[in-house]
Motif scaffolding. Structure first.
Motif, PDB file in Angstrom:
ATOM      1  N   ASP A   1       0.830  -1.210   0.000  1.00 19.17           N
ATOM      2  CA  ASP A   1       0.000   0.000   0.000  1.00 19.17           C
ATOM      3  C   ASP A   1       0.864   1.260   0.000  1.00 19.17           C
ATOM      4  OD1 ASP A   1      -2.473  -1.327   0.011  1.00 19.17           O
ATOM      5  OD2 ASP A   1      -2.452  -1.513   2.202  1.00 19.17           O
ATOM      6  N   HIS A   2       1.971   1.234   0.731  1.00 17.04           N
ATOM      7  CA  HIS A   2       2.881   2.385   0.729  1.00 17.04           C
ATOM      8  C   HIS A   2       3.347   2.684  -0.699  1.00 17.04           C
ATOM      9  CE1 HIS A   2       2.980   1.752   5.049  1.00 17.04           C
ATOM     10  NE2 HIS A   2       3.790   2.787   5.215  1.00 17.04           N
ATOM     11  N   LEU A   3       3.678   1.630  -1.432  1.00 17.58           N
ATOM     12  CA  LEU A   3       4.130   1.815  -2.815  1.00 17.58           C
ATOM     13  C   LEU A   3       2.998   2.314  -3.710  1.00 17.58           C
ATOM     14  CD1 LEU A   3       6.492  -1.239  -3.245  1.00 17.58           C
ATOM     15  CD2 LEU A   3       7.084   1.127  -3.736  1.00 17.58           C
ATOM     16  N   ARG A   4       1.801   1.812  -3.487  1.00 19.78           N
ATOM     17  CA  ARG A   4       0.657   2.288  -4.281  1.00 19.78           C
ATOM     18  C   ARG A   4       0.456   3.788  -4.085  1.00 19.78           C
ATOM     19  NH1 ARG A   4      -1.683  -2.642  -2.049  1.00 19.78           N
ATOM     20  NH2 ARG A   4      -1.590  -4.281  -3.645  1.00 19.78           N
ATOM     21  N   VAL A   5       0.635   4.255  -2.852  1.00 21.95           N
ATOM     22  CA  VAL A   5       0.506   5.687  -2.568  1.00 21.95           C
ATOM     23  C   VAL A   5       1.563   6.484  -3.334  1.00 21.95           C
ATOM     24  CG1 VAL A   5       0.747   7.450  -0.774  1.00 21.95           C
ATOM     25  CG2 VAL A   5      -0.603   5.394  -0.324  1.00 21.95           C
ATOM     26  N   LEU A   6       2.802   6.017  -3.329  1.00 24.15           N
ATOM     27  CA  LEU A   6       3.869   6.702  -4.052  1.00 24.15           C
ATOM     28  C   LEU A   6       3.560   6.764  -5.542  1.00 24.15           C
ATOM     29  CD1 LEU A   6       6.982   5.135  -2.270  1.00 24.15           C
ATOM     30  CD2 LEU A   6       6.226   7.506  -2.085  1.00 24.15           C
ATOM     31  N   HIS A   7       3.154   5.636  -6.105  1.00 22.22           N
ATOM     32  CA  HIS A   7       2.879   5.582  -7.542  1.00 22.22           C
ATOM     33  C   HIS A   7       1.668   6.434  -7.914  1.00 22.22           C
ATOM     34  CE1 HIS A   7       5.231   1.537  -7.811  1.00 22.22           C
ATOM     35  NE2 HIS A   7       6.013   2.596  -7.880  1.00 22.22           N
ATOM     36  N   LYS A   8       0.679   6.469  -7.036  1.00 21.16           N
ATOM     37  CA  LYS A   8      -0.496   7.305  -7.286  1.00 21.16           C
ATOM     38  C   LYS A   8      -0.108   8.780  -7.359  1.00 21.16           C
ATOM     39  CE  LYS A   8      -4.741   8.879  -4.990  1.00 21.16           C
ATOM     40  NZ  LYS A   8      -5.647   8.667  -3.833  1.00 21.16           N
ATOM     41  N   HIS A   9       0.766   9.215  -6.457  1.00 20.84           N
ATOM     42  CA  HIS A   9       1.127  10.625  -6.400  1.00 20.84           C
ATOM     43  C   HIS A   9       1.899  11.084  -7.639  1.00 20.84           C
ATOM     44  CE1 HIS A   9      -0.311  10.736  -2.279  1.00 20.84           C
ATOM     45  NE2 HIS A   9      -0.083  12.041  -2.266  1.00 20.84           N
ATOM     46  N   LEU A  10       2.720  10.217  -8.206  1.00 20.17           N
ATOM     47  CA  LEU A  10       3.483  10.620  -9.388  1.00 20.17           C
ATOM     48  C   LEU A  10       2.833  10.146 -10.682  1.00 20.17           C
ATOM     49  CD1 LEU A  10       7.271  10.483  -8.491  1.00 20.17           C
ATOM     50  CD2 LEU A  10       5.587  12.276  -8.150  1.00 20.17           C
TER      51      LEU A  10
END
Length: 341
Positions: free
Chosen positions: A244-253
């Motif tokens: 989920d942490h990675l999904r948040v990063l990818h969503k933001h960029l």
């Protein structure tokens, strides 16, 4: 770029973040034969940093101070003096560290935070490079899942709401936000860019939401590594797994830019969590291997725990060894291999 050759040069490793986790990794990377650059968040508005920021309309110095110390090779006594914090009964100096005051004074003398940090890095015999993410203080803004908003790095986690998205702006006016000098070139020239460890929404993303830094991360040929947090954080990541942490990063960029995830699979004892005095942390981050596979081409998992009286930390030496080994032995953009299978 061809595979790195030990006889030619040291790998260039850029580490981006802030908070207490970043210095742990930098201190260990300093001992490796690598060219280390730290890019440090400038959105903090709490504690001593927040007070100096408000008084001088200045870049908050706290995270920069800790990174300078982590990469410095001055004697331990000098480091202790630089890190000394005045007691609460010291009135005007209450809560301030000597290092924060020195950074502020040097910034005033040089006229900007970038030149101040470069001067102090020379004086403190820093092994590597330290750059503020931006050269003026930034304000962090959050939109919660319910659509409401809040501004201020120290206030955002206190709402009790789940964060959906964050952005940054200049503290003064509507000027565009730009990265500090040499930050973009460091990212583009790197062999590896490391994100974290650190608070997802308040230490890592404030850097990535600077438009030219986000663009550089999407376009660099370096492998981008995310070091997953060990514990969830109050007001930020309750219930989020490492995937989920990675999904948040990818969503933001707006795209999958992380190539490698370093994640802990060691178990934090329940008794330790119950006895831990730090109320910022909640539970251990859940390891979601399948979810990670959907987000990144390469996963490095191990027991990276170091349990200290003041909190749960990554074992800096073990993480640094993985970073260095991977940077030294792998070709740039590992995901290209996976994309083209």
């Amino acid at each position: 770029m061809n595979q790195l050759n030990k006889n030619k040069r040291r790998p260039k490793i850029v580490v981006i973040g802030g908070g207490t986790g970043l210095p742990v990794i930098l201190k260990s990377l300093k001992e490796k034969d690598s060219d280390v650059t730290a890019v440090v968040t400038v959105a903090d508005d709490g504690g001593s940093s927040g007070a100096l920021r408000k008084s001088f309309n200045a870049v908050p110095p706290g995270d920069l101070r800790n990174v300078l110390i982590a990469l410095s090779e001055i004697p331990e006594l000098q480091k202790e003096i630089f890190q000394y914090r005045f007691k609460s009964q010291d009135e005007a100096l209450s809560g301030h560290t000597i290092g924060n005051l020195i950074i502020q004074a040097t910034s005033d003398m040089k006229g900007n935070i970038y030149d101040a940090i470069q001067l102090l890095a020379t004086m403190m015999h820093v092994k590597g490079h330290v750059y503020p993410a931006a050269e003026e203080p930034l304000v962090l803004h959050a939109r919660y899942m319910d659509g409401t908003t809040e501004s201020g790095e120290s206030r955002i986690p206190k709402s009790g709401k789940m964060i959906d998205y964050v952005a940054v702006s200049c503290a003064e006016g509507r000027k565009p936000v730009h990265a500090s000098r040499k930050v973009i070139s460091a990212i583009m020239d790197a062999d590896m860019v490391v994100l974290g460890p650190g608070s997802l929404f308040t230490s890592i993303l404030p850097n990535l939401m600077i438009p030219d830094i986000g663009e550089a991360l999407m376009n660099t040929e370096a492998n981008v590594v995310y070091i997953s947090n060990i514990m969830t954080q109050l007001g930020e990541t309750e219930g989020l797994s490492d995937a989920d942490h990675l999904r948040v990063l990818h969503k933001h960029l707006g795209g999958k830019f992380v190539d490698i995830a370093i994640t802990n699979i060691g178990l934090v004892p329940e008794t330790y969590i119950d006895e831990e005095p730090n109320d910022e942390y909640l539970l251990q981050v859940e390891h979601d291997f399948k979810g990670l596979q959907d987000e990144v081409p390469l996963i490095i998992s191990d027991n990276f725990l170091e349990l200290l009286p003041r909190g749960v930390y990554h074992n800096g030496e073990k993480v640094a060894e993985e970073i260095f080994r991977t940077a030294f032995n792998s070709q740039r953009k590992v995901k290209q291999f996976f994309d083209n299978r």
